[in-house]
Motif scaffolding. Structure first.
Motif, PDB file in Angstrom:
ATOM      1  N   SER A 194       0.837  -1.197   0.000  1.00 40.67           N
ATOM      2  CA  SER A 194       0.000   0.000   0.000  1.00 40.67           C
ATOM      3  C   SER A 194       0.872   1.246   0.000  1.00 40.67           C
ATOM      4  N   PHE A 213      -6.688   2.696  -6.842  1.00 42.27           N
ATOM      5  CA  PHE A 213      -6.602   3.982  -6.152  1.00 42.27           C
ATOM      6  C   PHE A 213      -7.974   4.413  -5.662  1.00 42.27           C
ATOM      7  N   ASN A 231      -3.201   4.084  -2.521  1.00 36.24           N
ATOM      8  CA  ASN A 231      -2.906   3.168  -3.618  1.00 36.24           C
ATOM      9  C   ASN A 231      -2.687   1.781  -3.031  1.00 36.24           C
ATOM     10  N   TYR A 232      -3.185   0.784  -3.727  1.00 37.82           N
ATOM     11  CA  TYR A 232      -2.874  -0.602  -3.409  1.00 37.82           C
ATOM     12  C   TYR A 232      -2.310  -1.250  -4.660  1.00 37.82           C
ATOM     13  N   TRP A 270     -13.099   2.952  -5.734  1.00 35.91           N
ATOM     14  CA  TRP A 270     -11.849   2.386  -6.235  1.00 35.91           C
ATOM     15  C   TRP A 270     -11.783   2.483  -7.750  1.00 35.91           C
ATOM     16  N   LYS A 315      -2.880  -1.802  -9.892  1.00 38.02           N
ATOM     17  CA  LYS A 315      -2.826  -0.678  -8.960  1.00 38.02           C
ATOM     18  C   LYS A 315      -4.223  -0.103  -8.842  1.00 38.02           C
ATOM     19  N   TYR A 351       6.531  -0.006  -7.523  1.00 39.26           N
ATOM     20  CA  TYR A 351       5.744   1.144  -7.955  1.00 39.26           C
ATOM     21  C   TYR A 351       5.683   1.173  -9.489  1.00 39.26           C
ATOM     22  N   ASP A 357      -5.828   2.082 -11.590  1.00 39.84           N
ATOM     23  CA  ASP A 357      -4.899   3.158 -11.952  1.00 39.84           C
ATOM     24  C   ASP A 357      -3.717   2.622 -12.753  1.00 39.84           C
TER      25      ASP A 357
END
Length: 97
Positions: free
Chosen positions: A45, A70, A52-53, A79, A68, A96, A82
């Protein structure tokens, strides 16, 4: 966890699976694929102007995706997908993107 930095990798929980399930239709629309299996395995996270997850998904037949998801600060924010990375394997680290 410091704002902006990624957390350590954790085993996926039912809450994480629920987030993945919420963005699944967006992913299937973007990839033009239907996933018979869509199981969250692990996640990281990140605190931003929301959350963000980064979630590692087992899509069956030895295939994995990183997604991803968000959600903004507001309670009304839902949600959103992303981004995603295809052609991943079980041992690929969540990073990332």
């Amino acid at each position: 966890m410091m704002p902006g930095g990624l957390s350590r990798s954790r085993k996926a929980t039912p809450e994480i699976q629920a987030i993945a399930d919420k963005v699944r239709p967006q992913l299937e629309e973007q990839t033009n694929k239907k996933y018979e299996k869509f199981e969250a395995i692990e996640y990281k996270s990140q605190v931003v102007a929301g959350q963000n997850y980064f979630i590692k998904m087992d899509i069956g037949c030895g295939g994995f995706l990183h997604i991803k998801a968000f959600r903004g600060i507001s309670k009304e924010d839902d949600w959103q997908l992303d981004g995603y990375q295809a052609n991943k394997n079980k041992n690929d680290e969540l990073t990332y993107f």
